[in-house]
Write a protein that holds these residues in place. Structure first.
Motif, PDB file in Angstrom:
ATOM      1  N   GLU A 170      45.776  34.523  38.600  1.00  0.00           N
ATOM      2  CA  GLU A 170      45.921  35.473  39.705  1.00  0.00           C
ATOM      3  C   GLU A 170      46.251  36.874  39.203  1.00  0.00           C
ATOM      4  O   GLU A 170      45.740  37.869  39.725  1.00  0.00           O
ATOM      5  N   ARG A 171      47.092  36.966  38.158  1.00  0.00           N
ATOM      6  CA  ARG A 171      47.438  38.288  37.625  1.00  0.00           C
ATOM      7  C   ARG A 171      46.232  38.959  36.974  1.00  0.00           C
ATOM      8  O   ARG A 171      46.051  40.181  37.090  1.00  0.00           O
ATOM      9  N   VAL A 176      41.703  43.123  37.359  1.00  0.00           N
ATOM     10  CA  VAL A 176      40.286  43.471  37.558  1.00  0.00           C
ATOM     11  C   VAL A 176      40.127  44.347  38.790  1.00  0.00           C
ATOM     12  O   VAL A 176      39.319  45.284  38.806  1.00  0.00           O
ATOM     13  N   ASP A 177      40.902  44.063  39.832  1.00  0.00           N
ATOM     14  CA  ASP A 177      40.834  44.871  41.057  1.00  0.00           C
ATOM     15  C   ASP A 177      41.354  46.289  40.831  1.00  0.00           C
ATOM     16  O   ASP A 177      40.907  47.238  41.477  1.00  0.00           O
ATOM     17  N   VAL A 185      36.669  39.890  32.724  1.00  0.00           N
ATOM     18  CA  VAL A 185      37.944  39.169  32.777  1.00  0.00           C
ATOM     19  C   VAL A 185      37.976  38.217  33.970  1.00  0.00           C
ATOM     20  O   VAL A 185      38.688  37.212  33.951  1.00  0.00           O
ATOM     21  N   MET A 186      37.198  38.508  35.010  1.00  0.00           N
ATOM     22  CA  MET A 186      37.194  37.643  36.188  1.00  0.00           C
ATOM     23  C   MET A 186      36.744  36.231  35.838  1.00  0.00           C
ATOM     24  O   MET A 186      37.292  35.250  36.349  1.00  0.00           O
ATOM     25  N   SER A 187      35.759  36.112  34.953  1.00  0.00           N
ATOM     26  CA  SER A 187      35.293  34.779  34.557  1.00  0.00           C
ATOM     27  C   SER A 187      36.358  34.059  33.745  1.00  0.00           C
ATOM     28  O   SER A 187      36.517  32.839  33.847  1.00  0.00           O
TER      29      SER A 187
END
Length: 214
Positions: A170-171, A176-177, A185-187
């Motif tokens: 989650e962090r 990424v947001d 990094v989302m993957s």
């Protein structure tokens, strides 16, 4: 494994379909109970009653961390829900819909990891659209509940580590947001979450099978 957003959307659509199936009872907590009961009946087949109860208990524990509204809800010994949709669990429509989606999404996520996407979808699509929720309470007379992570020895520790991995995921998604140019990094965050879910399933199955006893 499907990303969390898709699992959540799936849970939302399952609940919405039950509301549409019975417009005279548009309370979404009733629709959530119908979806949960449908999943219980279908998914008990591949994992057994004990296996479903263990997975449902873990899903509820994870859902409680997202919504304190579920604090009084329990999973009974045969896998039914107690405390959801009863008089003391009164929410407005928006709150109730969100709580139901959280719970069903967590349950789907665990089963998707255990059975795979194709098998889970096949089982759920094979279920009748409408079901009779015979009781919101456990009518077997048994009072032993699985109310969270009540496992002993290494199992509780493994579940705690899985929660830590989920927090890391989650962090990373939050980073990424906030920043551009690090979308890859989302993957990584998704892979970490998948590992956490695998640990959940492994721990629940092993604890029900007698743990680390040899």
């Amino acid at each position: 494994m499907l990303p969390p957003s898709m699992i959540r959307d799936w849970a939302s659509r399952l609940i919405a379909s039950e509301v549409d199936a019975d417009p005279s009872s548009a309370q979404t907590e009733i629709a959530t109970l119908r979806v949960y009961e449908k999943l219980r009946r279908q998914l008990c087949a591949p994992v057994g009653v004990d296996g479903f109860q263990a997975l449902a208990s873990r899903a509820l524990s994870l859902a409680k961390s997202q919504s304190p509204r579920l604090s009084a809800v329990q999973v009974t010994a045969n896998g039914c829900l107690r405390g959801f949709g009863e008089n003391e669990f009164r929410l407005d429509t928006d709150e109730d819909g969100e709580v139901g989606i959280i719970l069903i999404a967590q349950l789907l996520g665990l089963f998707l990891t255990l059975l795979g996407e194709a098998a889970t979808v096949r089982l759920i699509e094979g279920a009748p659209l409408q079901i009779e929720v015979k009781a919101k309470l456990d009518t077997t007379g048994r009072s032993n509940f699985a109310t969270g992570t009540s496992y002993f020895g290494p199992f509780e520790d493994i579940l705690l580590e899985a929660d830590q991995l989920r927090n890391v995921s989650e962090r990373l998604e939050t980073l990424v947001d906030k920043h551009v140019g690090i979308e890859e990094v989302m993957s990584v965050a998704g892979n970490i979450r998948n590992i956490a879910t695998v640990l959940d399933v492994f721990t629940l199955i092993r604890s029900k099978a007698g743990g680390s006893q040899r």
